[in-house]
Structures are given as structure tokens and as C-alpha cells.
Design a protein around this motif. Structure first.
Motif, PDB file in Angstrom:
ATOM      1  N   LYS A 190       2.936  -3.773   1.896  1.00 21.46           N
ATOM      2  CA  LYS A 190       2.232  -3.298   3.086  1.00 21.46           C
ATOM      3  C   LYS A 190       0.989  -2.511   2.672  1.00 21.46           C
ATOM      4  CE  LYS A 190       6.407  -2.940   5.960  1.00 21.46           C
ATOM      5  NZ  LYS A 190       7.253  -2.027   6.774  1.00 21.46           N
ATOM      6  N   LYS A 191       0.016  -2.463   3.570  1.00 21.59           N
ATOM      7  CA  LYS A 191      -1.239  -1.709   3.393  1.00 21.59           C
ATOM      8  C   LYS A 191      -2.134  -2.299   2.309  1.00 21.59           C
ATOM      9  CE  LYS A 191       0.895   2.621   4.921  1.00 21.59           C
ATOM     10  NZ  LYS A 191       1.126   4.049   4.606  1.00 21.59           N
ATOM     11  N   TRP A 192      -1.942  -3.568   1.997  1.00 21.81           N
ATOM     12  CA  TRP A 192      -2.804  -4.236   1.021  1.00 21.81           C
ATOM     13  C   TRP A 192      -4.097  -4.655   1.708  1.00 21.81           C
ATOM     14  CZ3 TRP A 192      -3.994  -5.094  -3.800  1.00 21.81           C
ATOM     15  CH2 TRP A 192      -4.699  -6.235  -4.181  1.00 21.81           C
ATOM     16  N   GLN A 193      -5.224  -4.331   1.102  1.00 16.07           N
ATOM     17  CA  GLN A 193      -6.523  -4.601   1.704  1.00 16.07           C
ATOM     18  C   GLN A 193      -7.216  -5.821   1.105  1.00 16.07           C
ATOM     19  OE1 GLN A 193      -7.474  -2.775   4.345  1.00 16.07           O
ATOM     20  NE2 GLN A 193      -5.574  -1.604   4.114  1.00 16.07           N
ATOM     21  N   GLY A 194      -6.599  -6.456   0.120  1.00 10.04           N
ATOM     22  CA  GLY A 194      -7.227  -7.598  -0.528  1.00 10.04           C
ATOM     23  C   GLY A 194      -6.808  -8.920   0.088  1.00 10.04           C
ATOM     24  N   GLY A 195      -7.029  -9.998  -0.672  1.00 12.46           N
ATOM     25  CA  GLY A 195      -6.700 -11.331  -0.193  1.00 12.46           C
ATOM     26  C   GLY A 195      -5.219 -11.647  -0.366  1.00 12.46           C
ATOM     27  N   GLU A 196      -4.850 -12.875   0.023  1.00 13.12           N
ATOM     28  CA  GLU A 196      -3.452 -13.301  -0.023  1.00 13.12           C
ATOM     29  C   GLU A 196      -3.184 -14.290  -1.154  1.00 13.12           C
ATOM     30  OE1 GLU A 196      -2.769 -15.029   3.760  1.00 13.12           O
ATOM     31  OE2 GLU A 196      -3.455 -13.273   4.886  1.00 13.12           O
ATOM     32  N   GLU A 197      -4.234 -14.846  -1.747  1.00 13.09           N
ATOM     33  CA  GLU A 197      -4.057 -15.891  -2.752  1.00 13.09           C
ATOM     34  C   GLU A 197      -4.495 -15.406  -4.134  1.00 13.09           C
ATOM     35  OE1 GLU A 197      -6.140 -19.338  -1.485  1.00 13.09           O
ATOM     36  OE2 GLU A 197      -4.915 -19.650   0.304  1.00 13.09           O
ATOM     37  N   GLN A 198      -3.917 -16.053  -5.154  1.00  9.89           N
ATOM     38  CA  GLN A 198      -4.271 -15.789  -6.550  1.00  9.89           C
ATOM     39  C   GLN A 198      -4.170 -14.295  -6.878  1.00  9.89           C
ATOM     40  OE1 GLN A 198      -4.609 -18.391  -8.559  1.00  9.89           O
ATOM     41  NE2 GLN A 198      -4.287 -19.666  -6.739  1.00  9.89           N
ATOM     42  N   LEU A 199      -2.960 -13.747  -6.671  1.00 15.07           N
ATOM     43  CA  LEU A 199      -2.710 -12.340  -6.981  1.00 15.07           C
ATOM     44  C   LEU A 199      -1.798 -12.236  -8.200  1.00 15.07           C
ATOM     45  CD1 LEU A 199      -2.056 -10.965  -3.375  1.00 15.07           C
ATOM     46  CD2 LEU A 199      -4.216 -11.120  -4.598  1.00 15.07           C
ATOM     47  N   GLN A 240      -6.459 -11.873  -9.124  1.00 15.19           N
ATOM     48  CA  GLN A 240      -6.627 -12.423 -10.468  1.00 15.19           C
ATOM     49  C   GLN A 240      -8.091 -12.470 -10.895  1.00 15.19           C
ATOM     50  OE1 GLN A 240      -4.477 -16.125 -11.030  1.00 15.19           O
ATOM     51  NE2 GLN A 240      -2.706 -15.380  -9.864  1.00 15.19           N
ATOM     52  N   SER A 241      -8.980 -12.421  -9.941  1.00 15.49           N
ATOM     53  CA  SER A 241     -10.415 -12.410 -10.255  1.00 15.49           C
ATOM     54  C   SER A 241     -10.902 -11.016 -10.631  1.00 15.49           C
ATOM     55  CB  SER A 241     -11.202 -12.918  -9.047  1.00 15.49           C
ATOM     56  OG  SER A 241     -10.979 -12.081  -7.917  1.00 15.49           O
ATOM     57  N   GLN A 242      -9.946 -10.085 -10.845  1.00 11.38           N
ATOM     58  CA  GLN A 242     -10.270  -8.696 -11.187  1.00 11.38           C
ATOM     59  C   GLN A 242     -11.002  -8.007 -10.037  1.00 11.38           C
ATOM     60  OE1 GLN A 242      -9.072  -7.493 -14.147  1.00 11.38           O
ATOM     61  NE2 GLN A 242      -8.221  -9.543 -14.402  1.00 11.38           N
ATOM     62  N   GLY A 243     -10.704  -8.438  -8.816  1.00 10.74           N
ATOM     63  CA  GLY A 243     -11.328  -7.829  -7.644  1.00 10.74           C
ATOM     64  C   GLY A 243     -10.541  -6.620  -7.172  1.00 10.74           C
ATOM     65  N   HIS A 244     -10.032  -6.696  -5.943  1.00 11.60           N
ATOM     66  CA  HIS A 244      -9.328  -5.553  -5.358  1.00 11.60           C
ATOM     67  C   HIS A 244      -8.026  -5.283  -6.104  1.00 11.60           C
ATOM     68  CE1 HIS A 244      -8.371  -2.665  -2.235  1.00 11.60           C
ATOM     69  NE2 HIS A 244      -7.161  -3.194  -2.131  1.00 11.60           N
ATOM     70  N   THR A 245      -7.691  -4.000  -6.271  1.00 10.51           N
ATOM     71  CA  THR A 245      -6.449  -3.599  -6.937  1.00 10.51           C
ATOM     72  C   THR A 245      -5.900  -2.357  -6.260  1.00 10.51           C
ATOM     73  OG1 THR A 245      -5.446  -2.977  -9.057  1.00 10.51           O
ATOM     74  CG2 THR A 245      -7.680  -2.195  -8.633  1.00 10.51           C
ATOM     75  N   ASP A 246      -4.580  -2.201  -6.291  1.00 11.07           N
ATOM     76  CA  ASP A 246      -3.952  -1.025  -5.687  1.00 11.07           C
ATOM     77  C   ASP A 246      -2.587  -0.820  -6.332  1.00 11.07           C
ATOM     78  OD1 ASP A 246      -3.596   1.175  -4.076  1.00 11.07           O
ATOM     79  OD2 ASP A 246      -4.178   0.136  -2.233  1.00 11.07           O
TER      80      ASP A 246
END
Length: 338
Positions: free
Chosen positions: A23-32, A100-106
């Protein structure tokens, strides 16, 4: 704001399998991908249920959106479930989720939910994914065997009509001869007289049967023995916890039992009783559990030696999911996020 991560049992429950809910994830849904780190030595969970000082990333090709629309879900297997269930009584686990693209992280705390079973509980359980890739494999399409060609005979067979023999004319049977009923009536009267005589003799000779003695009352309060200190000292940890949970003591009584467990250094019992009732929605128990890790209220003990802001925040947030207007839980949760 940190993500909230729960490892929940499937419905129906499958040993070694769980639903990872975020919950409260602000990134995408794929390739995590995610990594899990335990607190006692800082080691990271590896493939094949091992732990190492180097981070290891479990890849998820796609998370599905929960029915509520407020969380992401992915099924995980024994590589994740078993090591978390095997953790010690003071084990806490930090999970980091990133693209996986080293984008959003939490980051956030992940805890095994109520009812989770290790893969050993059901024998050899196959994982639904291979290695560290958590994407479900596509089932191979079954091969359809070639069927031999069916040849139909289009020629119409000639139908020969057989002659039907003439049936003989029906002759009704002669009517039955009526038997006299006088003999039967006489026999019935004799039988009735014999039965009446036997009944009268029994009624005259019978003696009253004494009333059965009232059975001794079963001692009440059998469940009261399920959560005693004697049971805690004599039973295996898991057996005691299951028996005590089944007895369902009220919140105040359960806190007394937990305090006895802490005093007797039964740390596993205290942890399990806390977690079970807190996750079931008991706000009083969840608040007490949060304070065991809250630096504001911590009273260091062998079972809870040090504060842990993330774990305390997790249980305060658990309270808020049941009671969003709980002012104290909201205040402590917000302060622990700073």
C-alpha cells in the motif's frame, strides 16, 4: 511516506505460499523488484532461502491491483515465506521496493500475517515461480492428438420387413375363490386376549425403577487453564499459543498473560500473542505492541531490548486501519515518520 507491506495467507491457505500486499506505493505496477533485510545482522534474503550481506533483488514482472484499488498484490512462494517464518522472536524485516529501471523506490516493514504456513506444513510444495523471478509461468498448451478420419457409409441399407405373427386372443383368468373370514377373526381375538393378559400381569408385578443419579457436574473453567503460567512452562511454545488463542481471553487478560511471558523470558509467546491479536483488529493489544518498539514508551527488556521506529509505526498504522480517528495512534504514527 513509507510503504505498508503485508505478507498474507492465501484463500484457501496454501503452505509456503503468500500474497505480498503493498500500500501507498507511488510508482508503476510493472517491472518491479524488492529486497528484504533483517534487523539483527543487516543481512539480505537471497535466492534459495539463504542470507548474505549483499542485497538481492526478487523481480516481479507485474503486480496486480487489489479489488479495493488501494494496494498492489503479487504471489510469493517458499523462497520468501519460509525464511520470514523461521526468523527469531526479535526478527524484524525491512523491504525495499523499486522499479527495475532504477526509478521510484520506497521502503517499509514487512511482517508475516496470521495463518501463514511454511512449505514443510504441506510436504514438498512447488513454487509458482522459478529462481528469483516472481512472475507466474504460462501453462503449456496441451497437444491435441490427431484423430483417424471417420469414413461414413452413405449407402442406405435395405430394410426388410418381417411378418408379425398374430397374437392369440386374450382370455381373462377366472375370478379368485373367496375365502371365509370367520377363521381369521377368531384367531385375532385369541391373540388379543393373550396380549391383554400378559400386559395385566406385567403391570401388576412391575416395581418402580429408581431415578438415575444426577451425573457429577463437569468442572467449569477448563479453558481457564489454557493460558496459565504452568501451561506456558510445560507446553511447547506453539502449542501453548494455539491453545491460548482458542480460549479467547479478553484484551486485559491477554495483556496479563503477555506480561507473564515477558517476565518468564518466553519471548516467542509474547511476540506471537501480540501479533495474532493485533492483526485480528484488537486496538488495545496493537497499541501495547506498538509501545514495545516506540522510543517514547520503550521499557527495555530481554524480549524487547531496543526501539524500532518502523515497527512501532507499522502497528500504529494497523490501529488506524481499524480506527482512523484514533488521535494517539495518528500522532505517534506521524511523529515516527519524521
Amino acid at each position: 511516506m513509507p510503504i505498508r507491506v503485508d505478507l498474507l495467507a492465501l484463500e484457501p491457505n496454501v503452505p509456503g505460499q503468500a500474497c505480498l500486499t503493498v500500500k501507498k506505493w507511488q510508482g508503476g505496477e510493472e517491472q518491479l523488484e524488492f529486497s528484504i533485510q533483517r534487523n539483527q545482522d543487516g543481512f539480505y534474503l537471497q535466492d534459495q532461502k539463504a542470507w548474505s550481506s549483499n542485497p538481492f533483488w526478487f523481480k516481479v514482472s507485474r503486480f496486480s491491483v487489489a479489488t479495493s484499488g488501494e494496494a498492489l498484490e503479487a504471489q510469493v512462494g517458499p523462497e520468501v515465506v519460509d525464511p520470514l517464518l523461521e526468523g527469531g522472536t526479535n526478527s524484524q524485516f525491512m523491504i525495499e521496493l523499486r522499479e527495475q529501471s532504477q526509478g521510484h523506490t520506497d521502503k517499509g516493514v514487512v511482517r508475516p500475517g496470521v495463518g501463514l504456513l511454511p512449505s514443510t506444513a504441506g510436504g514438498q510444495t512447488r513454487s509458482t515461480y522459478g529462481g528469483a523471478d516472481l512472475s507466474a509461468p504460462a501453462a503449456p498448451e496441451p497437444e491435441i492428438p490427431e484423430l483417424p478420419e471417420l469414413v461414413l457409409n452413405t449407402a442406405e441399407p435395405e430394410i426388410e420387413l418381417e411378418s408379425v405373427p398374430n397374437e392369440p386372443a386374450y382370455t381373462p383368468p377366472p375370478p379368485p375363490v373367496k375365502k371365509s373370514k370367520k377363521g381369521l377373526i377368531g384367531l385375532a381375538l385369541v391373540v388379543l386376549l393373550l396380549v391383554a393378559a400378559a400386559a395385566g400381569f406385567w403391570f401388576y408385578k412391575r416395581t418402580p425403577v429408581p431415578a438415575p443419579a444426577i451425573a457429577a457436574a463437569v468442572p467449569a473453567g477448563a479453558d481457564a487453564q489454557a493460558c496459565t503460567l504452568d501451561s506456558m512452562n510445560s507446553l511447547p511454545e506453539l502449542t501453548f499459543v494455539q491453545t491460548c488463542i482458542k480460549a479467547a481471553p479478553d484484551s486485559a487478560k491477554l495483556l496479563e498473560i503477555i506480561n507473564e511471558a515477558k517476565a518468564g523470558k518466553h519471548c516467542g509467546v509474547a511476540q506471537r500473542l501480540y501479533a495474532n491479536r493485533a492483526q485480528a483488529g484488537d486496538a488495545l493489544i496493537a497499541n501495547a505492541y506498538a509501545r514495545e518498539y516506540d522510543p517514547k514508551y520503550l521499557k527495555a527488556s530481554e524480549c524487547f531490548p531496543a526501539a524500532d521506529n518502523a515497527t512501532a509505526a507499522y502497528w500504529y498504522e494497523t490501529i488506524l486501519t481499524q480506527d482512523p480517528n484514533n488521535a494517539e495512534a495518528k500522532q505517534r504514527f506521524e511523529e515516527l515518520q519524521k
